[in-house]
Design an enzyme around this catalytic site. Sequence first.
Site, PDB file in Angstrom:
ATOM      1  N   LEU A   1      -6.828  -1.239  -2.891  1.00 55.70           N
ATOM      2  CA  LEU A   1      -5.934  -1.734  -3.938  1.00 55.70           C
ATOM      3  C   LEU A   1      -5.889  -3.242  -3.934  1.00 55.70           C
ATOM      4  CD1 LEU A   1      -2.891   0.572  -3.101  1.00 55.70           C
ATOM      5  CD2 LEU A   1      -4.856   1.070  -4.564  1.00 55.70           C
TER       6      LEU A   1
ATOM      7  N   LYS B   1      -3.362 -15.590  -5.644  1.00 47.39           N
ATOM      8  CA  LYS B   1      -4.015 -15.292  -6.921  1.00 47.39           C
ATOM      9  C   LYS B   1      -2.901 -14.972  -7.907  1.00 47.39           C
ATOM     10  CE  LYS B   1      -4.563 -10.344  -6.268  1.00 47.39           C
ATOM     11  NZ  LYS B   1      -5.425  -9.205  -6.369  1.00 47.39           N
TER      12      LYS B   1
ATOM     13  N   VAL C   1       0.832  -1.197   0.000  1.00 50.71           N
ATOM     14  CA  VAL C   1       0.000   0.000   0.000  1.00 50.71           C
ATOM     15  C   VAL C   1       0.870   1.252   0.000  1.00 50.71           C
ATOM     16  CG1 VAL C   1      -1.734   1.289   1.307  1.00 50.71           C
ATOM     17  CG2 VAL C   1      -1.873  -1.196   1.162  1.00 50.71           C
TER      18      VAL C   1
ATOM     19  N   LYS D   1     -14.301   0.077   4.783  1.00 54.08           N
ATOM     20  CA  LYS D   1     -13.248  -0.847   4.344  1.00 54.08           C
ATOM     21  C   LYS D   1     -13.560  -2.281   4.763  1.00 54.08           C
ATOM     22  CE  LYS D   1      -9.548  -2.632   2.854  1.00 54.08           C
ATOM     23  NZ  LYS D   1      -8.167  -2.305   2.941  1.00 54.08           N
TER      24      LYS D   1
ATOM     25  N   LYS E   1      -7.992 -11.566   7.069  1.00 53.16           N
ATOM     26  CA  LYS E   1      -7.743 -10.713   8.237  1.00 53.16           C
ATOM     27  C   LYS E   1      -8.932  -9.772   8.489  1.00 53.16           C
ATOM     28  CE  LYS E   1      -4.601  -7.388   7.640  1.00 53.16           C
ATOM     29  NZ  LYS E   1      -5.130  -6.056   7.907  1.00 53.16           N
TER      30      LYS E   1
ATOM     31  N   CYS F   1      -5.545  -9.610   2.961  1.00 60.67           N
ATOM     32  CA  CYS F   1      -6.646  -8.736   3.416  1.00 60.67           C
ATOM     33  C   CYS F   1      -7.943  -9.467   3.758  1.00 60.67           C
ATOM     34  CB  CYS F   1      -6.936  -7.685   2.352  1.00 60.67           C
ATOM     35  SG  CYS F   1      -5.613  -6.505   2.164  1.00 60.67           S
TER      36      CYS F   1
ATOM     37  N   ASN G   1     -14.648  -5.466   2.115  1.00 60.71           N
ATOM     38  CA  ASN G   1     -13.871  -6.704   1.979  1.00 60.71           C
ATOM     39  C   ASN G   1     -14.661  -7.918   2.458  1.00 60.71           C
ATOM     40  OD1 ASN G   1     -11.682  -5.709   0.683  1.00 60.71           O
ATOM     41  ND2 ASN G   1     -10.273  -5.821   2.408  1.00 60.71           N
TER      42      ASN G   1
HETATM   43  C1  UDX Z   1      -8.469  -7.238  -1.671  1.00 59.34           C
HETATM   44  C2  UDX Z   1      -9.553  -6.229  -2.099  1.00 59.34           C
HETATM   45  O1  UDX Z   1     -10.066  -6.592  -3.394  1.00 59.34           O
HETATM   46  C3  UDX Z   1      -8.987  -4.818  -2.113  1.00 59.34           C
HETATM   47  O2  UDX Z   1     -10.013  -3.898  -2.455  1.00 59.34           O
HETATM   48  C4  UDX Z   1      -8.470  -4.547  -0.704  1.00 59.34           C
HETATM   49  O3  UDX Z   1      -8.063  -3.272  -0.505  1.00 59.34           O
HETATM   50  C5  UDX Z   1      -7.359  -5.537  -0.370  1.00 59.34           C
HETATM   51  O4  UDX Z   1      -7.921  -6.855  -0.413  1.00 59.34           O
HETATM   52  P1  UDX Z   1      -6.414  -8.506  -2.790  1.00 59.34           P
HETATM   53  O5  UDX Z   1      -6.127  -9.082  -1.434  1.00 59.34           O
HETATM   54  O6  UDX Z   1      -5.264  -8.005  -3.592  1.00 59.34           O
HETATM   55  O7  UDX Z   1      -7.451  -7.278  -2.668  1.00 59.34           O
HETATM   56  O8  UDX Z   1      -7.136  -9.654  -3.621  1.00 59.34           O
HETATM   57  P2  UDX Z   1      -8.449  -9.803  -4.510  1.00 59.34           P
HETATM   58  O9  UDX Z   1      -8.152  -9.588  -5.933  1.00 59.34           O
HETATM   59  O10 UDX Z   1      -9.588  -9.058  -3.944  1.00 59.34           O
HETATM   60  O11 UDX Z   1      -8.708 -11.393  -4.298  1.00 59.34           O
HETATM   61  C6  UDX Z   1      -8.923 -11.913  -2.985  1.00 59.34           C
HETATM   62  C7  UDX Z   1      -9.122 -13.413  -3.054  1.00 59.34           C
HETATM   63  O12 UDX Z   1     -10.334 -13.745  -3.727  1.00 59.34           O
HETATM   64  C8  UDX Z   1      -8.022 -14.156  -3.800  1.00 59.34           C
HETATM   65  O13 UDX Z   1      -7.720 -15.345  -3.114  1.00 59.34           O
HETATM   66  C9  UDX Z   1      -8.643 -14.455  -5.156  1.00 59.34           C
HETATM   67  O14 UDX Z   1      -8.118 -15.566  -5.822  1.00 59.34           O
HETATM   68  C10 UDX Z   1     -10.093 -14.701  -4.745  1.00 59.34           C
HETATM   69  N1  UDX Z   1     -11.028 -14.506  -5.853  1.00 59.34           N
HETATM   70  C11 UDX Z   1     -11.257 -13.253  -6.353  1.00 59.34           C
HETATM   71  C12 UDX Z   1     -11.722 -15.597  -6.351  1.00 59.34           C
HETATM   72  O15 UDX Z   1     -11.556 -16.744  -5.895  1.00 59.34           O
HETATM   73  N2  UDX Z   1     -12.637 -15.396  -7.355  1.00 59.34           N
HETATM   74  C13 UDX Z   1     -12.889 -14.166  -7.866  1.00 59.34           C
HETATM   75  O16 UDX Z   1     -13.763 -14.071  -8.754  1.00 59.34           O
HETATM   76  C14 UDX Z   1     -12.174 -13.060  -7.360  1.00 59.34           C
END
Ligand code: UDX
Length: 425
Positions: free
Chosen positions: A147, A313, A11, A198, A257, A254, A202
């Site tokens: 993000l 991911k 971040v 926030k 947690k 994120c 999430n």
């Molecule tokens: C997340 C939030 O999206 C972001 O707005 C916040 O500030 C931080 O946390 P991030 O942790 O980078 O971002 O991951 P994100 O892209 O949201 O994916 C989270 C999890 O969901 C991953 O394990 C991903 O594989 C899973 N996911 C996401 C799926 O299984 N299917 C989907 O369609 C989308």
Amino acid sequence: MNIAVIGTGYVGLTTAVAFAHLGHDVTGIDIDHGRVEALNRGRCPIVEEGLPQVLAAGLDQSRLSFTTEAEACAAASIIFLCLPTPASPSGHPDLSAIEVACANISRVAAEGAIVVCKSTVAVGTNKKIQQWLGRSDLRVASNPEFLREGTALSDFLQPDRVVIGTTDAQAAEVLRLLYRDISDDINIVGLTEAELIKYAANAFLATKLSYVNEIARICAATDADSAAVLSGVGSDHRISAQFLNPGPGWGGSCFPKDTLALHHLALDLGLDAPVIGAAIESNDVHTAYVADAIDRLVDRKASPIAVWGLTFKAGTDDTRDSPAVAIVEKLLAMGHRVTAFDPEAQTTPAGAIRASTTHHATTGADLLVVLTEWADFAKADLRRVARHMRRPQAFDTRAVLDPAAAREAGLALLKTPMDTALASC
Ligand code: UDX
């Protein structure tokens, strides 16, 4: 504006680099000497699309620099707090890094500076920040980040919305000006509201994914095509097609947690929040379901299981709270041998063999399991993969392999053993 950013993790680094890109003078402050040195030399410590280039440009134009000295925030009119708030064993975020930073800021900050918290913090923390700063001239605001790892820079520069929590009218105005060029949707709210936006966002997305994975399990057990079902569901604008892809479970630094923290908050307030609690439980059930499904497909004493993907991911090197890692660990605990390949993951679970290529992982394997949706996996030569496997079969939790290409290559795409439940009804 002159901006200081305390903390140069995902971040903080994105925030520092992006504000320099937007024309501000930015100093990134971090206690990690090695990281600061590397950043000043233009070395980006994280895998993040576009960040190395914009970092280099900011350094070249002398708009951006990094230091370990807390005193550097004395020159700033806006100080961003981007420090880690890991979950403590009780499930509450650990705020000690923020408290220490506030003590430093209080010592050196210029009169009237605005202290903006971007870290995800427990509800009520921004009010504590006001107390920890202990200076009535300093203005406090909460500006949560949304993000996503892998698209952090573009998410910063093209946000869906900006949330600014503050009760100080002047701070609200300065921050509105700061974000004016990148967003038309600036929500000015109170401190507590910003903190809750926030967590609620999430936890909502995590709940959506738990639901999606449950639907995918039901699809598997009824021999229905989950992609067709979820595409039909996602066409409803009220639901939206985003965050509707089933996978091995949700993870990362994120969602787990923040969802846990929101659930704990509700319990601490004496409130029942069964939906949030169930979303967390459902994700654990799902990860166990995937591991059990794999276990039933392969003899534990047979050749290794090949795993493609360890990060939580695609687009990141982050394996924190990765469902892929959890599944590999479960398979190892069951007595399976696992050979894993990931193009970016920094670590491999203890006991698994690290493969250097997709091909290396699958050679001689009894089963290929895809756990992360890396685009390169979709481009893999499946004929070659099938030819060198002991049993050419794959279990694709991310739907990245092309079913037609797999069929042509002689690689059987397996459904989960739950499918047999219907057959035996
Ligand atoms: C997340 C939030 O999206 C972001 O707005 C916040 O500030 C931080 O946390 P991030 O942790 O980078 O971002 O991951 P994100 O892209 O949201 O994916 C989270 C999890 O969901 C991953 O394990 C991903 O594989 C899973 N996911 C996401 C799926 O299984 N299917 C989907 O369609 C989308």
